[in-house]
Design a protein around this motif. Structure first.
Motif, mmCIF file in Angstrom:
data_model
loop_
_atom_site.group_PDB
_atom_site.id
_atom_site.type_symbol
_atom_site.label_atom_id
_atom_site.label_comp_id
_atom_site.label_asym_id
_atom_site.label_seq_id
_atom_site.Cartn_x
_atom_site.Cartn_y
_atom_site.Cartn_z
ATOM 1 N N ILE A 170 -3.772 -0.935 8.803
ATOM 2 C CA ILE A 170 -5.069 -0.861 9.485
ATOM 3 C C ILE A 170 -6.141 -1.519 8.625
ATOM 4 C CG2 ILE A 170 -6.927 0.773 10.054
ATOM 5 C CD1 ILE A 170 -4.911 0.840 12.210
ATOM 6 N N HIS A 171 -6.032 -1.311 7.307
ATOM 7 C CA HIS A 171 -7.066 -1.834 6.421
ATOM 8 C C HIS A 171 -6.717 -3.223 5.900
ATOM 9 C CE1 HIS A 171 -9.433 1.771 6.664
ATOM 10 N NE2 HIS A 171 -8.339 2.485 6.483
ATOM 11 N N LYS B 238 -11.497 5.932 4.808
ATOM 12 C CA LYS B 238 -10.533 5.344 3.873
ATOM 13 C C LYS B 238 -10.713 5.980 2.495
ATOM 14 C CE LYS B 238 -9.044 0.892 1.969
ATOM 15 N NZ LYS B 238 -9.016 1.392 0.573
ATOM 16 N N VAL C 193 -3.679 4.887 1.691
ATOM 17 C CA VAL C 193 -4.896 4.077 1.797
ATOM 18 C C VAL C 193 -5.730 4.182 0.524
ATOM 19 C CG1 VAL C 193 -5.015 4.160 4.310
ATOM 20 C CG2 VAL C 193 -6.181 5.905 2.982
ATOM 21 N N GLU D 60 -7.701 0.809 17.742
ATOM 22 C CA GLU D 60 -6.448 0.788 16.970
ATOM 23 C C GLU D 60 -5.640 2.044 17.243
ATOM 24 O OE1 GLU D 60 -8.082 -1.752 13.109
ATOM 25 O OE2 GLU D 60 -8.504 0.387 13.291
ATOM 26 N N TYR E 269 1.032 2.741 7.918
ATOM 27 C CA TYR E 269 0.044 2.664 9.005
ATOM 28 C C TYR E 269 -1.381 2.419 8.480
ATOM 29 C CZ TYR E 269 -2.625 4.068 13.146
ATOM 30 O OH TYR E 269 -3.500 4.107 14.207
ATOM 31 N N GLY E 270 -1.796 3.254 7.536
ATOM 32 C CA GLY E 270 -3.149 3.138 7.001
ATOM 33 C C GLY E 270 -3.410 1.794 6.330
ATOM 34 N N LEU F 178 -7.424 8.257 9.010
ATOM 35 C CA LEU F 178 -6.957 7.210 8.089
ATOM 36 C C LEU F 178 -7.880 6.005 8.120
ATOM 37 C CD1 LEU F 178 -3.153 7.467 8.747
ATOM 38 C CD2 LEU F 178 -4.251 7.736 6.529
ATOM 39 N N GLY F 179 -8.920 6.092 8.941
ATOM 40 C CA GLY F 179 -9.868 4.991 9.002
ATOM 41 C C GLY F 179 -9.598 4.015 10.132
ATOM 42 N N LYS G 106 -1.986 1.638 18.757
ATOM 43 C CA LYS G 106 -0.899 1.795 17.793
ATOM 44 C C LYS G 106 -0.278 3.181 17.795
ATOM 45 C CE LYS G 106 -2.333 -1.944 14.899
ATOM 46 N NZ LYS G 106 -3.210 -2.394 13.833
#
Lengths: 254, 316
Positions: A111-112, A85, A164, B214, A107-108, B208-209, B218
């Motif tokens: 996710i976070h 990240k 992100v 995931e 998306y990023g 992107l982590g 996804k």
């Protein structure tokens, strides 16, 4: 938290292949750092070591340290997803996900853990603006990202990485699959990113390295030959091998 | 220059003529092969229609398709295949859904998480299982699965006076068996379509982590969806056409499809009675064949259209 990267005597092996041999350098914060060298010299491997993408390769071994703001990113307790990240990445081939433009950028953050619509909207717009793509796509955010041109797709990937809110942006030959016009736009973009991010870029294009970088490092056969401020490295290289590479002399092949 | 070309067309050398001959000869060979395949399909289709329509005319399309009684040998014979149609639909749908779900998740595990050696072992096993003759599945199903399902049935319906006990030979057993039979194909096709997802997508997500789970759910599964639908098409074909294994575990009584009912599929309907049928009864079995044929064709076309649309959406 500023995005300063330091490698200390960093080695990496793919199985028996000693790909990086004791790399030591410092990437200052908020500057563009170019990694140059012939194919197979280890510059991409080094770049991918900075966000631990090399972990994905089976049979990889390493020695030495890489520090992000003074903290070793290879310590056992490090959360790799949090590291990634902080250290974003843009790849050689534009790789938008098969979803809408909006969802690609969101998306990023999703996710976070960012869920609020307004917050996502804001991040998506800010990231697309930072990637100089907002004006071209603001009226079709719900359209598939794969409908964009190659250059737009790559800027979308940059926006996706910026969303992100990383401190460092790694770019692995980001323009090698693009036409000259798109390449020019990405280069301008890189220069504009410098004020907010530390950028490490691998490039085969020396002109590009000269144009965008503040610092540069020359790799050869897994070793770091020399590094320093870009004008010096390109203008008066200290090492003969660097000079040969920059001037295109063939002695490297021999 | 132009003159030369014109002249050379007139007097070809021997070698050139021989090449030309072989080229056109092979062209006709390939064309013949292709045409014979098409001819075979058309021939079968024509025969099914010719052989299947007389009984339907006699019985009436409405009574045939929507009649719920199948009593071909009764004094007042009835030829309703609705229970068999519904059984085939239910059994196929259940097993395809279950196997695509389980197969896709298995493929994700094998491709993304499992160590190399386990993946190779599992892939070899799946390939082997996909090639097993269906009678082997039937035997295993009849000796292992049916008694188990029978026990469950006994426990579930203990003391019930209205339930007709099947001893485990019922729709549930048939669906489970079909699921197991399609599963290897679903795993293989799922694996192939996951491997076909560009490496960049996987790396972009991880960079992107996102973690591996995931990334799989996804990015990878959505990107692999056209391939997964193709797997479902293949599975549907096998499930609908399967007769032997299903006959050994389904109980073979004409009933509406509920999990603990003994049931008869369209395919097993033909197999069971072909040996002793005659007259209208025999013709009606051909009509069942026609119904099956039309239905498989329709399902294929619908799923195919679905794949096309998916594919179109990807590239648009």
């Amino acid at each position: 938290m500023s995005g300063r990267l330091t490698a200390e005597n960093f080695h990496l092996w793919y199985g028996e292949n000693h790909a990086l041999k004791g790399i030591s350098l410092t990437v200052p914060e908020r500057e563009v750092f170019a990694l140059i060298g012939p194919s197979g010299c280890g510059k991409s491997t080094f770049l991918r070591s900075l966000n631990r993408m090399t972990d994905l390769v089976e049979g990889v071994k390493r020695k030495g340290r890489i520090l992000l703001d003074g903290q070793d990113i290879y310590l056992p307790g490090i959360d790799v997803t949090r590291l990634r990240k902080r250290v974003g990445m843009v790849f050689q081939k534009p790789s938008p996900f098969p979803m809408s433009i909006y969802d690609n950028v969101a998306y990023g953050p999703r996710i976070h853990g960012v869920k609020a619509r307004s917050q996502l909207d804001g991040l998506v717009e800010a990231s697309l603006r930072a990637a100089a793509l907002w004006g071209e796509v603001s009226d079709r955010l719900k359209k598939p990202a794969l409908g964009l041109s190659g250059g737009q797709q790559q800027r979308l990937c940059i926006a996706r990485a910026l969303a992100v809110q990383p401190e460092v942006l790694l770019m692995d030959e980001p323009t090698s699959a693009l036409d000259p016009l798109s390449t020019g736009k990405i280069e301008e973009l890189i220069l504009s990113l410098r004020s907010r991010y530390t950028v490490v870029i691998v490039t085969h294009n020396l002109g590009q390295a000269v144009k965008v970088s503040d610092q540069a490092a020359f790799f050869l056969d897994g070793t770091l030959v020399e590094w320093g401020p870009a004008p010096e490295l390109f203008g008066m290289p200290k090492d003969r091998r660097t000079e040969d590479y920059i001037t295109g002399r063939r002695s490297l092949d021999g | 220059m132009v003159k030369n070309i014109l002249r050379s067309r007139g007097n070809l050398s021997r070698a050139e003529r021989s090449r030309k001959f072989w080229d056109s000869f092979m062209y006709w060979c390939f064309s013949l092969c292709g045409l014979s395949a098409i001819a075979a399909v058309c021939g079968i289709a024509a025969y099914m229609v010719l052989a299947g329509t007389p009984a339907i005319n006699e019985i009436g399309l409405f009574h045939f398709l929507l009649g719920s009684r199948w009593e071909p040998t009764a004094p007042q014979p009835a030829f309703g295949v609705l229970p068999m149609i519904l059984t085939s639909v239910a059994g196929t749908a259940l097993s395809v859904l279950a196997s695509v779900l389980v197969g896709t998740l298995t493929a994700v595990f094998l491709e993304e998480l499992a160590p190399n050696r386990l993946r190779q072992a599992a892939q070899a096993t799946a390939a082997l299982m996909a090639g097993l003759p269906s009678v082997v599945y039937g035997l295993v199903g009849a000796t292992l699965l049916v008694p188990l399902v029978g026990k469950a049935e006994n426990a579930l319906f203990r003391g019930s006076s209205s339930h007709i006990f099947t001893g485990g030979a019922n729709l549930l057993s048939a669906s489970i068996l079909l699921t197991v039979m399609i599963l290897p194909t679903a795993i293989q096709v799922g694996g192939i379509s996951l491997r076909a997802v560009p490496r960049e997508l996987r790396e972009a997500s991880l960079a992107l982590g996102a973690d591996r789970t995931e990334t799989a759910f996804k990015v990878l599964i959505p990107a692999a969806r056209p391939g997964i639908v193709t797997g479902a098409v293949l599975g549907t074909g096998r499930a609908m056409g399967e007769a032997m294994a299903v006959m050994m575990v389904s109980g073979n009584a004409v009933n509406f499809p509920l999990p603990f009912h003994s049931v008869r599929f369209l395919t097993t309907g033909i197999v069971t009675e072909m040996g002793y049928s005659s007259g209208l009864h025999r013709k009606a079995l051909f009509s069942i064949g026609l119904a099956l044929f039309v239905w498989i064709l329709a399902t294929d076309l619908i799923l195919e259209a679905l794949v096309q649309r998916e594919g179109g959406g990807q590239s648009a």
